[in-house]
Design an enzyme around this catalytic site. Structure first.
Site, PDB file in Angstrom:
ATOM      1  N   GLU A 103       0.817  -1.198   0.000  1.00 41.54           N
ATOM      2  CA  GLU A 103       0.000   0.000   0.000  1.00 41.54           C
ATOM      3  C   GLU A 103       0.858   1.258   0.000  1.00 41.54           C
ATOM      4  OE1 GLU A 103      -4.155  -1.504   1.778  1.00 41.54           O
ATOM      5  OE2 GLU A 103      -2.612  -1.158   3.281  1.00 41.54           O
ATOM      6  N   CYS A 116       3.650   8.233   1.124  1.00 42.89           N
ATOM      7  CA  CYS A 116       4.149   7.263   2.103  1.00 42.89           C
ATOM      8  C   CYS A 116       4.386   5.935   1.375  1.00 42.89           C
ATOM      9  CB  CYS A 116       3.117   7.112   3.216  1.00 42.89           C
ATOM     10  SG  CYS A 116       3.641   5.985   4.505  1.00 42.89           S
ATOM     11  N   CYS A 123       6.254  -7.375   7.393  1.00 45.40           N
ATOM     12  CA  CYS A 123       7.365  -6.864   8.197  1.00 45.40           C
ATOM     13  C   CYS A 123       7.759  -7.924   9.212  1.00 45.40           C
ATOM     14  CB  CYS A 123       6.958  -5.582   8.919  1.00 45.40           C
ATOM     15  SG  CYS A 123       8.337  -4.784   9.785  1.00 45.40           S
ATOM     16  N   CYS A 127       6.533  -5.185  15.961  1.00 45.21           N
ATOM     17  CA  CYS A 127       6.166  -4.109  16.885  1.00 45.21           C
ATOM     18  C   CYS A 127       4.719  -4.369  17.319  1.00 45.21           C
ATOM     19  CB  CYS A 127       6.292  -2.743  16.213  1.00 45.21           C
ATOM     20  SG  CYS A 127       7.971  -2.361  15.680  1.00 45.21           S
ATOM     21  N   CYS A 130       1.475  -2.459  15.894  1.00 51.31           N
ATOM     22  CA  CYS A 130       1.414  -2.258  14.438  1.00 51.31           C
ATOM     23  C   CYS A 130       0.744  -3.445  13.767  1.00 51.31           C
ATOM     24  CB  CYS A 130       2.832  -2.081  13.896  1.00 51.31           C
ATOM     25  SG  CYS A 130       2.888  -1.857  12.112  1.00 51.31           S
ATOM     26  N   CYS A 353      -1.220   4.915   9.781  1.00 52.46           N
ATOM     27  CA  CYS A 353       0.109   4.518  10.261  1.00 52.46           C
ATOM     28  C   CYS A 353      -0.018   3.185  10.986  1.00 52.46           C
ATOM     29  CB  CYS A 353       0.634   5.510  11.291  1.00 52.46           C
ATOM     30  SG  CYS A 353       1.409   6.946  10.605  1.00 52.46           S
TER      31      CYS A 353
HETATM   32  N1  SAH Z   1       9.456   0.145   9.986  1.00 48.40           N
HETATM   33  C1  SAH Z   1       9.563   1.577   9.967  1.00 48.40           C
HETATM   34  C2  SAH Z   1       8.569   2.257   9.052  1.00 48.40           C
HETATM   35  C3  SAH Z   1       7.132   1.789   9.067  1.00 48.40           C
HETATM   36  S1  SAH Z   1       6.025   2.285  10.324  1.00 48.40           S
HETATM   37  C4  SAH Z   1       9.474   2.134  11.352  1.00 48.40           C
HETATM   38  O1  SAH Z   1       9.191   1.387  12.277  1.00 48.40           O
HETATM   39  O2  SAH Z   1       9.739   3.311  11.529  1.00 48.40           O
HETATM   40  C5  SAH Z   1       5.745   3.993  10.216  1.00 48.40           C
HETATM   41  C6  SAH Z   1       5.408   4.620  11.576  1.00 48.40           C
HETATM   42  O3  SAH Z   1       4.073   4.277  12.027  1.00 48.40           O
HETATM   43  C7  SAH Z   1       6.357   4.158  12.672  1.00 48.40           C
HETATM   44  O4  SAH Z   1       6.724   5.233  13.495  1.00 48.40           O
HETATM   45  C8  SAH Z   1       5.490   3.184  13.417  1.00 48.40           C
HETATM   46  O5  SAH Z   1       5.969   2.937  14.699  1.00 48.40           O
HETATM   47  C9  SAH Z   1       4.157   3.886  13.389  1.00 48.40           C
HETATM   48  N2  SAH Z   1       3.032   3.009  13.746  1.00 48.40           N
HETATM   49  C10 SAH Z   1       2.949   1.687  13.628  1.00 48.40           C
HETATM   50  N3  SAH Z   1       1.760   1.245  14.058  1.00 48.40           N
HETATM   51  C11 SAH Z   1       1.051   2.307  14.449  1.00 48.40           C
HETATM   52  C12 SAH Z   1      -0.274   2.503  14.957  1.00 48.40           C
HETATM   53  N4  SAH Z   1      -1.096   1.483  15.116  1.00 48.40           N
HETATM   54  N5  SAH Z   1      -0.652   3.762  15.249  1.00 48.40           N
HETATM   55  C13 SAH Z   1       0.169   4.802  15.030  1.00 48.40           C
HETATM   56  N6  SAH Z   1       1.417   4.691  14.535  1.00 48.40           N
HETATM   57  C14 SAH Z   1       1.862   3.450  14.241  1.00 48.40           C
END
Ligand code: SAH
Length: 378
Positions: A103, A116, A123, A127, A130, A353
């Site tokens: 996406e 973006c 991934c 995390c 996420c 995000c």
């Molecule tokens: N892997 C990279 C880029 C992808 S995530 C990274 O971790 O930076 C892009 C951003 O969205 C990151 O800061 C991530 O922590 C954040 N993110 C992930 N899940 C989220 C959620 N459910 N709500 C808000 N931000 C989130």
């Protein structure tokens, strides 16, 4: 007369779509052609959005015929399009069989248009907050699949890069879509070189930001290979909290991560690191956490982006209440740390995000919002 074939003709042809200028130069050298052909072709593909050699009018007919025999320009396809009332758009791009996709999200604001971009299918980093993590890891995207997201977005907006001077419809790139870009760095760097190429998209280094969950060796490598901006998903001021929500912290703890960030900007005056901090109710959003973060970041040229948590089905986390986010921001600001809170965008389409899952089906139950990377001060 045509001979029977079991494979499509194009499979034996070299796809020029994702090649950088040096790679195209090599391709033309192998054909016995002059290097300036690479400059012509990269402009056709990326500035004019052209994929047919016959439309490349400054190539002689003979060369066009030769190219048609040996090469093709085949970008991936858009599977679905979603368009928010506020102008945010999301495309699902086919990069694999059937319904597998990645996406890409376009977020226009008054002063900029941010794209973006995803770097992997799924991934591996797990995390906890996420939803991309729940997919697990499928594979790295090729540089062609990464640059395709920018190419397709321009096309989908009905625009040509060549028609824009100065202010561009897509003015900023954030590598913040699906995946961990530092775990696919070679392909990311090849795609970034096309983004920066003056004969292609001509984006300045400060307009391209790579976001990492904190892969320390990757940060050092990025420093060697590229001059783009760095964002780090910090999300906690100490190992105790960070270990719980980001497993990568057990390998690369906060202190090592911040050392790498310091090294990334050292010796370069105008540079800073952006720290992303997702606001998780009762987990990392206390005033104590804010004070600890201030201490951690002292002496480093940094900015902080607070991201209200975007919930998804099955998650155990909740977004911090507004007054908590404001209090957290006030503490950072009072210690002269430039702090923004990302603004909610596109709540009528399926994009946010940490919620990009790249599936063609089964997404209808998702209800979530997107937060814009460029942020506004509360
Ligand atoms: N892997 C990279 C880029 C992808 S995530 C990274 O971790 O930076 C892009 C951003 O969205 C990151 O800061 C991530 O922590 C954040 N993110 C992930 N899940 C989220 C959620 N459910 N709500 C808000 N931000 C989130």
């Amino acid at each position: 007369m045509t001979s029977p074939r079991t494979v499509p003709e194009t499979t034996s042809k070299r796809n020029l779509f994702g090649l950088s200028r040096p790679q195209l130069g090599q391709f033309f050298a192998d054909l016995g052609e002059k290097p300036f052909r690479a400059s012509q072709v990269i402009q056709w593909i990326h500035r004019h959005g052209v994929t047919r050699f016959d439309d490349m009018t400054n190539l002689g007919k003979g060369l066009r015929e030769r190219l048609k025999e040996t090469a093709c320009i085949t970008p991936p396809k858009v599977l679905t399009r979603q368009h928010s009332q506020d102008g945010t758009r999301k495309w699902l791009i086919q990069v694999g069989p059937e319904n597998q996709g990645i996406e890409t999200v376009y977020i226009p604001t008054k002063n900029r248009g941010t794209l973006c971009v995803s770097s992997q299918v799924g991934c591996a980093l797990d995390c906890q907050f996420c939803s991309t993590a729940q997919l697990g890891f499928s594979r790295n995207l090729g540089s062609d699949e990464i640059i395709a997201q920018l190419w397709l977005a321009w096309k989908e907006l009905g625009l040509n890069v060549a028609d824009f001077h100065g202010k561009k419809a897509i003015s900023n790139i954030v590598l913040m879509g699906m995946g961990e870009p530092l775990l696919n760095l070679d392909n990311v760097i090849s795609a970034v070189s096309i983004m920066q190429d003056d004969l292609a998209y001509g984006l300045a280094k400060k307009r391209i930001t790579l976001s990492t969950a904190g892969h320390v060796p990757g940060i050092y490598r990025l420093r060697e290979l590229s001059d783009i901006s760095l964002a780090v998903s910090l999300h906690a001021p100490n190992d105790q909290i960070r270990n719980q929500i980001m497993p990568i912290n057990r390998k690369y703890p906060v202190e090592e991560l911040l050392d790498a960030c310091q090294a990334f900007i050292s010796g370069q005056k105008q540079r800073h690191v952006t720290f992303e901090y997702v606001m998780l109710d009762g987990i990392n959003d206390s005033d104590e956490c804010a004070h600890e973060l201030v201490k951690r970041l002292s002496g480093m040229a940094s900015k902080v982006n607070l991201i209200p948590f975007n919930p998804f089905p099955g998650t155990r986390f909740k977004c911090s209440p507004e007054h908590r986010i404001q209090s957290f921001q006030r503490i950072l600001m009072s210690r002269n740390i430039m702090t923004m809170t990302r603004r909610t965008r596109g709540d009528d389409i399926d994009a946010a995000c940490g919620q990009l899952v790249g599936k063609h089906t089964g997404r209808r139950n998702h209800r979530h919002v997107r937060t814009a990377p460029e942020a506004t001060v509360l």
